[in-house]
Design a protein around this motif. Structure first.
Motif, PDB file in Angstrom:
ATOM      1  N   UNK A 197       0.881  -1.049   0.175  1.00  0.00           N
ATOM      2  CA  UNK A 197      -0.100   0.552   0.029  1.00  0.00           C
ATOM      3  C   UNK A 197       0.787   0.897  -0.248  1.00  0.00           C
ATOM      4  N   UNK A 198       2.069   1.209   0.949  1.00  0.00           N
ATOM      5  CA  UNK A 198       2.851   2.651   0.933  1.00  0.00           C
ATOM      6  C   UNK A 198       3.422   3.068  -0.522  1.00  0.00           C
ATOM      7  N   UNK A 199       3.905   2.344  -1.443  1.00  0.00           N
ATOM      8  CA  UNK A 199       4.636   1.609  -2.496  1.00  0.00           C
ATOM      9  C   UNK A 199       3.579   2.018  -3.353  1.00  0.00           C
ATOM     10  N   UNK A 200       2.413   1.815  -3.734  1.00  0.00           N
ATOM     11  CA  UNK A 200       1.193   2.380  -4.964  1.00  0.00           C
ATOM     12  C   UNK A 200       0.520   3.100  -4.465  1.00  0.00           C
ATOM     13  N   UNK A 201       0.545   3.737  -3.160  1.00  0.00           N
ATOM     14  CA  UNK A 201      -0.494   4.736  -2.949  1.00  0.00           C
ATOM     15  C   UNK A 201      -0.216   5.638  -2.285  1.00  0.00           C
ATOM     16  N   UNK A 202      -0.325   7.099  -2.223  1.00  0.00           N
ATOM     17  CA  UNK A 202      -0.194   8.161  -2.009  1.00  0.00           C
ATOM     18  C   UNK A 202      -0.828   8.359  -0.642  1.00  0.00           C
ATOM     19  N   UNK A 203       0.052   9.068   0.485  1.00  0.00           N
ATOM     20  CA  UNK A 203      -0.796   9.343   1.691  1.00  0.00           C
ATOM     21  C   UNK A 203      -1.734   9.943   1.695  1.00  0.00           C
ATOM     22  N   UNK A 223       3.843   2.195 -20.948  1.00  0.00           N
ATOM     23  CA  UNK A 223       3.551   0.576 -20.241  1.00  0.00           C
ATOM     24  C   UNK A 223       3.602   0.851 -18.534  1.00  0.00           C
ATOM     25  N   UNK A 224       3.729  -0.669 -17.323  1.00  0.00           N
ATOM     26  CA  UNK A 224       3.857  -0.297 -16.089  1.00  0.00           C
ATOM     27  C   UNK A 224       5.391  -0.641 -16.169  1.00  0.00           C
ATOM     28  N   UNK A 225       5.412   1.250 -14.924  1.00  0.00           N
ATOM     29  CA  UNK A 225       7.129   1.564 -14.701  1.00  0.00           C
ATOM     30  C   UNK A 225       7.380   2.269 -15.481  1.00  0.00           C
ATOM     31  N   UNK A 226       6.497   3.211 -16.571  1.00  0.00           N
ATOM     32  CA  UNK A 226       7.078   4.423 -17.375  1.00  0.00           C
ATOM     33  C   UNK A 226       6.973   5.514 -16.048  1.00  0.00           C
ATOM     34  N   UNK A 227       6.567   5.202 -15.380  1.00  0.00           N
ATOM     35  CA  UNK A 227       5.815   5.975 -14.177  1.00  0.00           C
ATOM     36  C   UNK A 227       5.928   5.568 -12.465  1.00  0.00           C
ATOM     37  N   UNK A 228       6.475   6.336 -11.941  1.00  0.00           N
ATOM     38  CA  UNK A 228       6.616   6.274 -10.188  1.00  0.00           C
ATOM     39  C   UNK A 228       4.678   5.582 -10.370  1.00  0.00           C
ATOM     40  N   UNK A 229       4.527   5.119  -9.408  1.00  0.00           N
ATOM     41  CA  UNK A 229       2.634   4.760  -9.287  1.00  0.00           C
ATOM     42  C   UNK A 229       2.258   5.868  -8.575  1.00  0.00           C
ATOM     43  N   UNK A 230       3.428   6.781  -7.502  1.00  0.00           N
ATOM     44  CA  UNK A 230       3.367   7.961  -6.128  1.00  0.00           C
ATOM     45  C   UNK A 230       3.162   9.259  -7.103  1.00  0.00           C
TER      46      UNK A 230
END
Length: 122
Positions: free
Chosen positions: A25-31, A64-71
């Motif tokens: 959750x910390x890696x995928x989503x902002x506070x 694709x995935x990885x082109x940007x950070x999830x945050x």
């Protein structure tokens, strides 16, 4: 229109992943996204909709995935409850390079499935 992206997320699959790897959750989503989701009776439905939105944005940008950070892709809410996007970092750079002037976003979920549609406009 510059691009459109749609994504579906299986809520139970995400629930299992979050239980197995609590730091996910910390890696995928902002506070802000975490605070919003955790205020719900079942946070996973809200997490799933936000994850679907992040993937839909990447699809609308044609990357694709990885082109940007999830945050770098954050779902925020207006006082009315309407969702919108805040892009930063690499996601913002990709959006700017594609000529995106504004985004439209819609989210929906059931107890089993979450969906997001992101539309990139000039």
């Amino acid at each position: 229109m510059i691009g459109i992206g749609v994504d579906l997320v299986d809520v139970d699959r995400l629930r299992t992943s979050l239980a197995r790897t609590p730091s996910l959750a910390d890696r995928l989503f902002t506070p802000g996204e975490r605070d919003y989701a955790l205020a719900a009776r079942d946070p996973t439905e809200r997490f799933a909709a936000r994850f679907a939105a992040k993937e839909a944005v990447l699809k609308a940008l044609g990357v694709g995935l990885g082109a940007a950070d999830w945050h770098d892709i954050e779902v925020v809410r207006a006082e009315s409850g309407a969702p919108s996007l805040v892009l930063t970092g690499r996601a913002r750079a990709l959006s700017d390079a594609a000529g995106v002037g504004r985004w439209l976003l819609t989210l929906t979920h059931t107890a089993r499935t979450a969906e997001a549609i992101a539309v990139a406009l000039p």
